[in-house]
Design an enzyme around this catalytic site. Sequence first.
Site, short mmCIF file in Angstrom:
data_model
loop_
_atom_site.label_atom_id
_atom_site.label_comp_id
_atom_site.label_asym_id
_atom_site.label_seq_id
_atom_site.Cartn_x
_atom_site.Cartn_y
_atom_site.Cartn_z
N GLN A 67 -10.99 4.71 -1.60
CA GLN A 67 -10.80 3.64 -0.75
C GLN A 67 -12.25 3.67 -0.15
O GLN A 67 -12.54 2.69 0.45
CB GLN A 67 -9.72 3.98 -0.03
N CYS A 81 -1.38 -1.08 3.21
CA CYS A 81 -2.45 -0.37 2.76
C CYS A 81 -3.71 -0.75 3.24
O CYS A 81 -4.19 -1.98 3.29
CB CYS A 81 -2.48 -0.23 1.21
N LEU A 82 -4.72 -0.07 3.56
CA LEU A 82 -6.07 -0.52 4.23
C LEU A 82 -6.95 -1.15 3.09
O LEU A 82 -7.81 -1.94 3.64
CB LEU A 82 -6.98 0.69 4.79
N HIS A 95 -3.20 6.65 -4.84
CA HIS A 95 -4.81 6.02 -5.06
C HIS A 95 -5.53 6.91 -6.07
O HIS A 95 -6.47 6.51 -6.50
CB HIS A 95 -5.31 6.27 -3.51
N HIS A 98 1.70 8.00 -1.28
CA HIS A 98 0.89 6.97 -1.38
C HIS A 98 -0.55 7.27 -1.45
O HIS A 98 -1.49 6.44 -2.46
CB HIS A 98 0.85 5.98 0.14
N GLU A 99 -1.23 8.13 -0.72
CA GLU A 99 -2.62 8.92 -0.87
C GLU A 99 -2.67 9.29 -2.22
O GLU A 99 -3.86 9.20 -2.88
CB GLU A 99 -2.84 9.79 0.25
N GLY A 148 -3.32 7.44 6.78
CA GLY A 148 -3.86 8.21 5.55
C GLY A 148 -4.93 7.34 4.99
O GLY A 148 -5.39 6.36 5.35
#
Length: 174
Positions: free
Chosen positions: A51, A94-95, A140, A136-137, A46
Site C-alpha cells: 500500500q 481499506c485505505l 494485500h 485483510h493485510e 492496519g
Amino acid sequence: MSLRHILVAPDPVLKATAKPVETVDDELRQLMDDMLETMYEAPGIGLAAPQVGVSKRVIVMDIAREDEPKAPLFMANPELVWVSDEDSTYEEGCLSVPEHYADVVRPAEIRVKYLDRDGKAQELKADGLLATVIQHEMDHLEGILFIDHLSSLKRNMILRKLLKSKKQVLEEAS
Ligand code: GNR
Ligand code: NI
C-alpha cells in the site's frame, strides 16, 4: 520516521505478489516504523507494505481504541498455520479503496506465524477484529483487496468510481 504515500486502487503494485523478507534489519525496521506512522496518521488499524508501494511481505496493525494505550503489531513473512471452520463477517474498509465499505466473510479465528520487529519468530492466535485485520493485510501481500471478495458487479462499480476520481484529480492538476 516519515510518512509514506498510500496508493489507491487501481494500481499494479496493489495487484502484485509481495516478496518474502530475507532479514529484519535496520532498513526494514525503518519501513515498519514509517508504515505505522502512516497508518496512525491516515487513520487506519492496519497497513501492508504494497500500500506504500513496497512489494515486500510486511504488515503492521494496531486495533487499540483511542482511549487505550497504543498496541502496535509488526509482522514480516506472516503465514497462517491454522484457521477455524467457523466464519465471521465484518464490514471492511481499506485505505487503498477510500470511501467504500462492504461485508466480508473470513475464518473467525486464526493462528499466524511471523517474524517480529526484532526478527524473532512468533506465533499468535487471533479472533474478532484482529483476526479480520491480519487476514485483510495478508491478502494485500497476495495482491488481493477486500473488493475481490465481493461480486464482480459490486467490485467493478467501486473500481469504476475510484478510476473516475483518479482521472478527475489528474484533470484538475492540468
Ligand atoms: O483501517 C482499516 N480498517 C479496517 C476495517 C475493517 C477491516 C479491515 C480494515 S484494514 C483498514 C486499513 C487498510 O486498508 N489496511 O490494509
Ligand atoms: Ni487494506
